[in-house]
Design a protein around this motif. Structure first.
Motif, PDB file in Angstrom:
ATOM      1  N   SER A 188     -25.704  29.934 -30.079  1.00  0.00           N
ATOM      2  CA  SER A 188     -26.184  29.139 -28.685  1.00  0.00           C
ATOM      3  C   SER A 188     -24.919  29.287 -27.783  1.00  0.00           C
ATOM      4  O   SER A 188     -25.409  29.339 -26.621  1.00  0.00           O
ATOM      5  CB  SER A 188     -26.132  27.531 -29.196  1.00  0.00           C
ATOM      6  OG  SER A 188     -25.112  27.117 -29.817  1.00  0.00           O
ATOM      7  N   LEU A 189     -23.887  29.208 -28.034  1.00  0.00           N
ATOM      8  CA  LEU A 189     -22.588  29.206 -27.303  1.00  0.00           C
ATOM      9  C   LEU A 189     -22.735  30.709 -26.476  1.00  0.00           C
ATOM     10  O   LEU A 189     -22.631  30.817 -25.407  1.00  0.00           O
ATOM     11  CB  LEU A 189     -21.407  29.355 -27.680  1.00  0.00           C
ATOM     12  CG  LEU A 189     -20.938  27.647 -28.242  1.00  0.00           C
ATOM     13  CD1 LEU A 189     -19.610  27.725 -28.921  1.00  0.00           C
ATOM     14  CD2 LEU A 189     -20.967  26.846 -26.825  1.00  0.00           C
ATOM     15  N   LEU A 190     -23.003  31.698 -27.280  1.00  0.00           N
ATOM     16  CA  LEU A 190     -23.068  33.243 -26.722  1.00  0.00           C
ATOM     17  C   LEU A 190     -24.249  33.158 -25.602  1.00  0.00           C
ATOM     18  O   LEU A 190     -24.258  33.903 -24.623  1.00  0.00           O
ATOM     19  CB  LEU A 190     -23.138  34.171 -27.882  1.00  0.00           C
ATOM     20  CG  LEU A 190     -22.105  34.315 -28.761  1.00  0.00           C
ATOM     21  CD1 LEU A 190     -22.522  35.250 -29.829  1.00  0.00           C
ATOM     22  CD2 LEU A 190     -21.065  35.077 -27.847  1.00  0.00           C
ATOM     23  N   LEU A 191     -25.471  32.423 -25.981  1.00  0.00           N
ATOM     24  CA  LEU A 191     -26.648  32.745 -25.244  1.00  0.00           C
ATOM     25  C   LEU A 191     -26.644  31.655 -23.941  1.00  0.00           C
ATOM     26  O   LEU A 191     -27.664  31.708 -23.698  1.00  0.00           O
ATOM     27  CB  LEU A 191     -27.833  32.694 -26.297  1.00  0.00           C
ATOM     28  CG  LEU A 191     -27.962  33.583 -27.450  1.00  0.00           C
ATOM     29  CD1 LEU A 191     -28.820  33.578 -28.390  1.00  0.00           C
ATOM     30  CD2 LEU A 191     -27.970  35.095 -26.518  1.00  0.00           C
ATOM     31  N   PRO A 242     -25.312  32.086 -21.070  1.00  0.00           N
ATOM     32  CA  PRO A 242     -24.014  32.560 -21.757  1.00  0.00           C
ATOM     33  C   PRO A 242     -22.845  31.969 -20.982  1.00  0.00           C
ATOM     34  O   PRO A 242     -22.942  31.464 -19.855  1.00  0.00           O
ATOM     35  CB  PRO A 242     -24.303  34.139 -21.425  1.00  0.00           C
ATOM     36  CG  PRO A 242     -24.921  34.171 -20.358  1.00  0.00           C
ATOM     37  CD  PRO A 242     -25.981  33.170 -20.283  1.00  0.00           C
ATOM     38  N   PRO A 243     -21.557  32.275 -21.516  1.00  0.00           N
ATOM     39  CA  PRO A 243     -20.377  31.902 -20.944  1.00  0.00           C
ATOM     40  C   PRO A 243     -20.066  32.821 -20.119  1.00  0.00           C
ATOM     41  O   PRO A 243     -20.612  34.024 -19.870  1.00  0.00           O
ATOM     42  CB  PRO A 243     -19.439  31.726 -22.142  1.00  0.00           C
ATOM     43  CG  PRO A 243     -19.875  32.806 -23.052  1.00  0.00           C
ATOM     44  CD  PRO A 243     -21.493  32.765 -23.133  1.00  0.00           C
ATOM     45  N   ALA A 244     -19.050  32.474 -19.125  1.00  0.00           N
ATOM     46  CA  ALA A 244     -18.483  33.480 -18.279  1.00  0.00           C
ATOM     47  C   ALA A 244     -17.554  34.421 -18.613  1.00  0.00           C
ATOM     48  O   ALA A 244     -17.738  35.720 -18.131  1.00  0.00           O
ATOM     49  CB  ALA A 244     -17.678  32.582 -17.039  1.00  0.00           C
ATOM     50  N   THR A 245     -17.034  34.018 -19.680  1.00  0.00           N
ATOM     51  CA  THR A 245     -15.996  35.094 -20.430  1.00  0.00           C
ATOM     52  C   THR A 245     -15.934  34.841 -21.741  1.00  0.00           C
ATOM     53  O   THR A 245     -16.236  33.425 -22.299  1.00  0.00           O
ATOM     54  CB  THR A 245     -14.518  35.104 -19.910  1.00  0.00           C
ATOM     55  OG1 THR A 245     -13.898  33.752 -20.319  1.00  0.00           O
ATOM     56  CG2 THR A 245     -14.590  35.323 -18.296  1.00  0.00           C
ATOM     57  N   ILE A 246     -15.519  35.643 -22.739  1.00  0.00           N
ATOM     58  CA  ILE A 246     -15.470  35.747 -24.061  1.00  0.00           C
ATOM     59  C   ILE A 246     -14.405  36.045 -24.364  1.00  0.00           C
ATOM     60  O   ILE A 246     -14.022  37.314 -24.016  1.00  0.00           O
ATOM     61  CB  ILE A 246     -16.639  36.336 -24.733  1.00  0.00           C
ATOM     62  CG1 ILE A 246     -18.068  35.681 -24.486  1.00  0.00           C
ATOM     63  CG2 ILE A 246     -16.639  36.068 -26.322  1.00  0.00           C
ATOM     64  CD1 ILE A 246     -19.269  36.470 -24.917  1.00  0.00           C
ATOM     65  N   GLU A 247     -13.497  35.637 -25.570  1.00  0.00           N
ATOM     66  CA  GLU A 247     -12.536  36.280 -26.158  1.00  0.00           C
ATOM     67  C   GLU A 247     -12.319  35.874 -27.429  1.00  0.00           C
ATOM     68  O   GLU A 247     -12.615  34.778 -27.819  1.00  0.00           O
ATOM     69  CB  GLU A 247     -11.020  35.704 -25.178  1.00  0.00           C
ATOM     70  CG  GLU A 247      -9.953  36.222 -25.835  1.00  0.00           C
ATOM     71  CD  GLU A 247      -8.429  35.852 -24.960  1.00  0.00           C
ATOM     72  OE1 GLU A 247      -7.440  36.126 -25.529  1.00  0.00           O
ATOM     73  OE2 GLU A 247      -8.826  35.147 -23.888  1.00  0.00           O
ATOM     74  N   PHE A 303     -14.912  26.733 -32.546  1.00  0.00           N
ATOM     75  CA  PHE A 303     -14.865  27.527 -31.375  1.00  0.00           C
ATOM     76  C   PHE A 303     -14.382  26.730 -30.177  1.00  0.00           C
ATOM     77  O   PHE A 303     -14.692  25.705 -30.122  1.00  0.00           O
ATOM     78  CB  PHE A 303     -16.308  28.247 -30.842  1.00  0.00           C
ATOM     79  CG  PHE A 303     -16.905  28.468 -32.315  1.00  0.00           C
ATOM     80  CD1 PHE A 303     -16.557  29.899 -32.754  1.00  0.00           C
ATOM     81  CD2 PHE A 303     -18.011  28.114 -32.569  1.00  0.00           C
ATOM     82  CE1 PHE A 303     -17.083  30.400 -33.812  1.00  0.00           C
ATOM     83  CE2 PHE A 303     -18.788  28.680 -33.603  1.00  0.00           C
ATOM     84  CZ  PHE A 303     -17.981  29.757 -34.305  1.00  0.00           C
ATOM     85  N   LEU A 304     -13.606  27.602 -29.159  1.00  0.00           N
ATOM     86  CA  LEU A 304     -13.110  26.973 -28.140  1.00  0.00           C
ATOM     87  C   LEU A 304     -14.040  27.296 -27.116  1.00  0.00           C
ATOM     88  O   LEU A 304     -14.366  28.328 -26.662  1.00  0.00           O
ATOM     89  CB  LEU A 304     -11.738  27.465 -27.676  1.00  0.00           C
ATOM     90  CG  LEU A 304     -10.548  26.923 -28.504  1.00  0.00           C
ATOM     91  CD1 LEU A 304     -10.649  27.804 -30.010  1.00  0.00           C
ATOM     92  CD2 LEU A 304      -9.239  27.116 -27.885  1.00  0.00           C
ATOM     93  N   PHE A 305     -14.519  26.207 -26.304  1.00  0.00           N
ATOM     94  CA  PHE A 305     -15.259  26.288 -25.093  1.00  0.00           C
ATOM     95  C   PHE A 305     -14.889  25.563 -23.991  1.00  0.00           C
ATOM     96  O   PHE A 305     -14.951  24.243 -24.037  1.00  0.00           O
ATOM     97  CB  PHE A 305     -16.910  26.077 -25.490  1.00  0.00           C
ATOM     98  CG  PHE A 305     -17.853  26.361 -24.475  1.00  0.00           C
ATOM     99  CD1 PHE A 305     -18.175  27.726 -24.269  1.00  0.00           C
ATOM    100  CD2 PHE A 305     -18.498  25.302 -23.608  1.00  0.00           C
ATOM    101  CE1 PHE A 305     -19.107  28.064 -23.338  1.00  0.00           C
ATOM    102  CE2 PHE A 305     -19.596  25.912 -22.749  1.00  0.00           C
ATOM    103  CZ  PHE A 305     -19.765  27.266 -22.407  1.00  0.00           C
TER     104      PHE A 305
END
Length: 375
Positions: free
Chosen positions: A32-35, A37-42, A63-65
């Protein structure tokens, strides 16, 4: 981070032990966080305990969001990946998206969601997962996934160093661009079979800027990013699609000078990035091939720039290649050879070839190349 055969087979983790409600919850949360979607992923090293010391907080989410930026601890990603593998396999088979089958409607909703979620997690773990990427293409073709939202999802993935070096993900993004910005005369049914490295789409100037900024970030994250620069070249070429943009238009005359200056500045601060030099060479070729009002004199600063960088950093082979690309015999070139290259070559006389400084060796190779060119 690489997915090797032992991990895919479950050797590094006990899949059964982790296939409980907590892992299932983490898998769905990550999807759900991936979709969003976020501005950046690390992808963060270690597990969640390193990044979220508070046990209660970690239990709510590993997870950190923060401010629409997602941090995924590596161990949590691997656990979710192993949990997603059988879900993806079962959902793909049941959905029939990879065949001509049409499953019954009452099974479709949950199965499609499983396919959407699991493929997203698989691609984050393994951005070269061709089967998962193809599944998402089929989801888009059948309108289960919005193509523009998928474009944002790929942008988020490409913000990660782990993902931005994978050519398959850049190909997937261009496939999306072809669906959003098709060439008017290009048949829609041929889009799926388009050659990956051909600009079979056109980008309006604002959207071209988005792609250029995306590549710039990716190349900062992963130096000498060949696939990122290839994407940038193809997107620039899309501005010259016949029948969409006239090569005499303001679009052409504004894009190219700005791009040439931008890449020159990049090479100045990334003197080993030959992919950037190759991109600049392609730009020069496009200006020569196009019947436009773009003045060839715009390339003169590039020659001077190459000469300056070689003088400053003669030990870097990429800069000598940069010089060769734009070399033009003339007064300036002759003076450069006489005042810099020949004196540099002369220092080789008192040394063995293999012991000569790299700059000296590059100078000798350059003179050999120039002599062949003058014959």
């Amino acid at each position: 981070m690489r997915v090797d055969a032992s991990l895919a087979a479950g050797d590094s983790f006990n899949v059964t032990a982790y296939s409980d409600a907590s892992v299932s919850t983490c898998f769905r949360l990550l999807a759900s966080l991936l979709l969003k979607p976020p501005a950046t992923i690390e992808v963060l090293p270690g597990d969640a305990s390193i990044w979220i010391p508070d046990v209660a907080e970690r239990a709510r989410s590993p997870f950190l969001f923060m401010e629409n930026n997602l941090g995924v601890p590596e161990k949590e990603l691997r656990r979710s990946y192993l949990f997603a593998l059988p879900i993806f396999s079962a959902a793909r088979k049941t959905s029939g998206l990879h065949t001509l089958e049409n499953p019954s409607n009452h099974t479709m909703s949950s199965v499609i969601q499983d396919l959407i979620d699991s493929s997203a997690v698989l691609i984050l773990m393994n951005p070269a997962h061709q089967t998962a990427l193809n599944a998402r293409k089929q989801l888009i073709v059948r309108n289960f996934v919005n193509v523009r939202k998928e474009l944002k999802f790929t942008a988020a993935l490409l913000s990660s160093r782990h993902c931005c070096k994978q050519g398959e993900l850049w190909y997937h993004r261009r496939w999306l661009l072809r669906r959003i910005y098709p060439i008017p005369s290009f048949p829609q049914w041929l889009i799926a079979d388009a050659v990956p490295d051909s600009p079979n789409f056109y980008l309006p100037p604002n959207d071209l800027s988005v792609e250029i900024n995306l590549v710039t970030r990716a190349c900062e994250l992963y130096p000498r990013n060949y696939f990122g620069w290839t994407h940038r070249t193809i997107c620039i070429q899309s501005a010259l699609v016949p029948g969409v943009h006239s090569t005499t238009s303001d679009v052409f005359t504004e894009i190219f000078p700005k791009e040439i200056v931008s890449v020159m500045q990049w090479i100045e601060s990334h003197i080993s990035d030959y992919s950037a030099v190759h991109h600049l060479k392609t730009l020069a070729r496009l200006t020569e091939d196009a019947e436009s009002t773009f003045p060839p004199d715009n390339l003169l600063p590039v020659i001077g720039h190459a000469l300056t960088l070689v003088r400053a950093f003669p030990e870097h082979e990429t800069l000598w290649q940069y010089l060769r690309v734009f070399w033009d015999e003339g007064v300036v070139a002759t003076e450069f050879v006489a005042s810099f290259v020949l004196p540099l070559q002369s220092t080789r006389m008192a040394e063995q070839e293999n012991e000569s400084p790299r700059g000296v060796q590059h100078a000798c190779h350059f003179l050999e190349w120039r002599n062949q060119r003058l014959k």
